[in-house]
Design an enzyme around this catalytic site. Structure first.
Site, PDB file in Angstrom:
ATOM      1  N   HIS A   1       1.114  -1.124   0.246  1.00 19.47           N
ATOM      2  CA  HIS A   1      -0.144   0.141   0.356  1.00 19.47           C
ATOM      3  C   HIS A   1       0.610   1.571  -0.052  1.00 19.47           C
ATOM      4  CE1 HIS A   1      -2.596  -2.596   2.495  1.00 19.47           C
ATOM      5  NE2 HIS A   1      -3.581  -2.621   1.652  1.00 19.47           N
TER       6      HIS A   1
ATOM      7  N   LYS B   1     -14.647  -7.625   5.699  1.00 16.77           N
ATOM      8  CA  LYS B   1     -13.986  -8.580   5.858  1.00 16.77           C
ATOM      9  C   LYS B   1     -14.372  -8.336   8.040  1.00 16.77           C
ATOM     10  CE  LYS B   1     -10.789  -7.968   1.735  1.00 16.77           C
ATOM     11  NZ  LYS B   1      -9.716  -6.774   1.925  1.00 16.77           N
TER      12      LYS B   1
ATOM     13  N   ARG C   1      -2.538  -5.885  -8.662  1.00 10.94           N
ATOM     14  CA  ARG C   1      -1.196  -6.758  -8.577  1.00 10.94           C
ATOM     15  C   ARG C   1      -1.330  -8.078  -9.070  1.00 10.94           C
ATOM     16  NH1 ARG C   1      -2.959  -8.349  -2.741  1.00 10.94           N
ATOM     17  NH2 ARG C   1      -4.840  -7.623  -3.204  1.00 10.94           N
TER      18      ARG C   1
ATOM     19  N   SER D   1      -2.905  -7.885   2.945  1.00  6.20           N
ATOM     20  CA  SER D   1      -3.041  -8.010   4.599  1.00  6.20           C
ATOM     21  C   SER D   1      -3.198  -9.651   5.316  1.00  6.20           C
ATOM     22  CB  SER D   1      -4.197  -6.776   4.623  1.00  6.20           C
ATOM     23  OG  SER D   1      -3.860  -5.989   4.323  1.00  6.20           O
TER      24      SER D   1
HETATM   25  N1  COA Z   1       0.192  -4.660  -2.154  1.00  2.01           N
HETATM   26  C1  COA Z   1       0.035  -5.083  -1.738  1.00  2.01           C
HETATM   27  N2  COA Z   1      -1.676  -6.318  -0.964  1.00  2.01           N
HETATM   28  C2  COA Z   1      -2.378  -4.681  -1.930  1.00  2.01           C
HETATM   29  C3  COA Z   1      -2.405  -4.035  -2.783  1.00  2.01           C
HETATM   30  C4  COA Z   1      -0.807  -3.674  -2.752  1.00  2.01           C
HETATM   31  N3  COA Z   1      -0.616  -2.254  -3.424  1.00  2.01           N
HETATM   32  N4  COA Z   1      -3.480  -3.321  -2.674  1.00  2.01           N
HETATM   33  C5  COA Z   1      -4.075  -4.197  -2.371  1.00  2.01           C
HETATM   34  N5  COA Z   1      -3.854  -5.232  -0.946  1.00  2.01           N
HETATM   35  C6  COA Z   1      -4.003  -6.397  -0.764  1.00  2.01           C
HETATM   36  C7  COA Z   1      -4.816  -5.532   0.955  1.00  2.01           C
HETATM   37  O1  COA Z   1      -3.793  -5.999   1.866  1.00  2.01           O
HETATM   38  C8  COA Z   1      -5.976  -6.340   1.212  1.00  2.01           C
HETATM   39  O2  COA Z   1      -5.867  -7.869   1.236  1.00  2.01           O
HETATM   40  P1  COA Z   1      -6.619  -8.801   2.366  1.00  2.01           P
HETATM   41  O3  COA Z   1      -7.762  -9.412   1.189  1.00  2.01           O
HETATM   42  O4  COA Z   1      -5.982  -9.768   2.575  1.00  2.01           O
HETATM   43  O5  COA Z   1      -6.897  -7.931   3.178  1.00  2.01           O
HETATM   44  C9  COA Z   1      -6.471  -6.665  -0.608  1.00  2.01           C
HETATM   45  O6  COA Z   1      -5.381  -6.234  -1.226  1.00  2.01           O
HETATM   46  C10 COA Z   1      -7.587  -6.147  -0.971  1.00  2.01           C
HETATM   47  O7  COA Z   1      -7.764  -4.734   0.023  1.00  2.01           O
HETATM   48  P2  COA Z   1      -8.408  -3.563  -0.572  1.00  2.01           P
HETATM   49  O8  COA Z   1      -7.226  -3.389  -1.583  1.00  2.01           O
HETATM   50  O9  COA Z   1      -8.378  -3.270   0.923  1.00  2.01           O
HETATM   51  O10 COA Z   1      -9.073  -3.818  -0.856  1.00  2.01           O
HETATM   52  P3  COA Z   1     -10.875  -3.652  -0.228  1.00  2.01           P
HETATM   53  O11 COA Z   1     -11.471  -5.465  -1.134  1.00  2.01           O
HETATM   54  O12 COA Z   1     -10.443  -4.763   1.182  1.00  2.01           O
HETATM   55  O13 COA Z   1     -12.012  -3.361  -0.628  1.00  2.01           O
HETATM   56  C11 COA Z   1     -12.233  -1.051  -1.839  1.00  2.01           C
HETATM   57  C12 COA Z   1     -12.025  -2.069  -0.707  1.00  2.01           C
HETATM   58  C13 COA Z   1     -12.295  -0.538   0.448  1.00  2.01           C
HETATM   59  C14 COA Z   1     -11.815   0.034  -2.019  1.00  2.01           C
HETATM   60  C15 COA Z   1     -14.045  -0.770  -1.387  1.00  2.01           C
HETATM   61  O14 COA Z   1     -14.717  -2.285  -0.931  1.00  2.01           O
HETATM   62  C16 COA Z   1     -15.646   0.189  -1.354  1.00  2.01           C
HETATM   63  O15 COA Z   1     -15.382   1.066  -2.099  1.00  2.01           O
HETATM   64  N6  COA Z   1     -15.505  -0.289   0.158  1.00  2.01           N
HETATM   65  C17 COA Z   1     -16.653   0.915   0.432  1.00  2.01           C
HETATM   66  C18 COA Z   1     -18.030   0.444  -0.393  1.00  2.01           C
HETATM   67  C19 COA Z   1     -18.838   0.454  -1.975  1.00  2.01           C
HETATM   68  O16 COA Z   1     -18.982   1.985  -1.747  1.00  2.01           O
HETATM   69  N7  COA Z   1     -18.358  -0.624  -1.675  1.00  2.01           N
HETATM   70  C20 COA Z   1     -19.042  -0.313  -3.431  1.00  2.01           C
HETATM   71  C21 COA Z   1     -17.709  -0.498  -4.183  1.00  2.01           C
HETATM   72  S1  COA Z   1     -18.307  -0.786  -5.565  1.00  2.01           S
END
Ligand code: COA
Length: 162
Positions: A19, A43, A92, A130
């Protein structure tokens, strides 16, 4: 000149070097990056939202172009309310692409003015997430290559290893 701001949303449970890499590279393109911790992730979280915000804020304490916030509800509603129109996300793997494509399209449907910008995650962070970091830390493995020092300590505290 207008300030270009990108909002980098995620669950950040906890923040990893992957991140941080995206945020740092985002700062090469944008004037400011707002790191937005989503409060309603499906989650089950290890860290509370305020702990995640706190860990991120300490990491970027010396970078005044980074702001750390949390938001509740839809990302597009946060964007509308704050006046931002650019979402920053990291990609990724191919599997990320499908998911990101779906979210990005839904976000445009809900808020047509919004645009998503994707950066390729650096190769060395391609395979971390994560969850993997949490699992390794849970069993006492060394995660210091993947997360900053304050997160290493926070993980040890969570798992009673300090
Ligand atoms: N390097 C390493 N790992 C990464 C990374 C990077 N550059 N970018 C993301 N990851 C990992 C994260 O650690 C996470 O791991 P985990 O699944 O083991 O926890 C995974 O990739 C995805 O995480 P993240 O980027 O935090 O996305 P998310 O799927 O958890 O959340 C949101 C995405 C928060 C942007 C999305 O759910 C959201 O907008 N939520 C708000 C509600 C909403 O508007 N919903 C409608 C969307 S259409």
């Amino acid at each position: 000149m207008e300030t270009k701001t990108a909002v980098y949303p995620g669950s950040f449970d906890p923040v990893t070097h992957g991140h941080i890499d995206i945020i740092s590279r985002g700062l090469e393109i944008f004037d400011r990056v707002v790191v937005a911790v989503a409060t309603n992730s499906e989650k089950r979280g290890l860290f509370s939202i305020s702990e995640r915000v706190d860990l991120l804020s300490r990491i970027f304490a010396h970078e005044n172009r980074v702001e750390v916030v949390s938001f509740h509800g839809l990302l597009v509603d946060y964007l509308k309310g704050s006046g931002y129109k650019t979402i920053l996300r990291g990609l990724r793997a191919i599997s990320d692409f499908e998911y990101e494509f779906q979210i990005a399209n839904m976000n445009v449907h809900l808020y047509p003015e919004v645009d998503s910008v994707f950066l390729m995650t650096s190769q060395k962070y391609f395979y971390i997430s994560s969850s993997v970091v949490k699992e390794v830390a849970h069993y006492g493995g060394d995660v210091s290559a993947f997360v900053p020092e304050n997160v290493v300590h926070a993980l040890k505290e969570k798992f009673n290893q300090e």
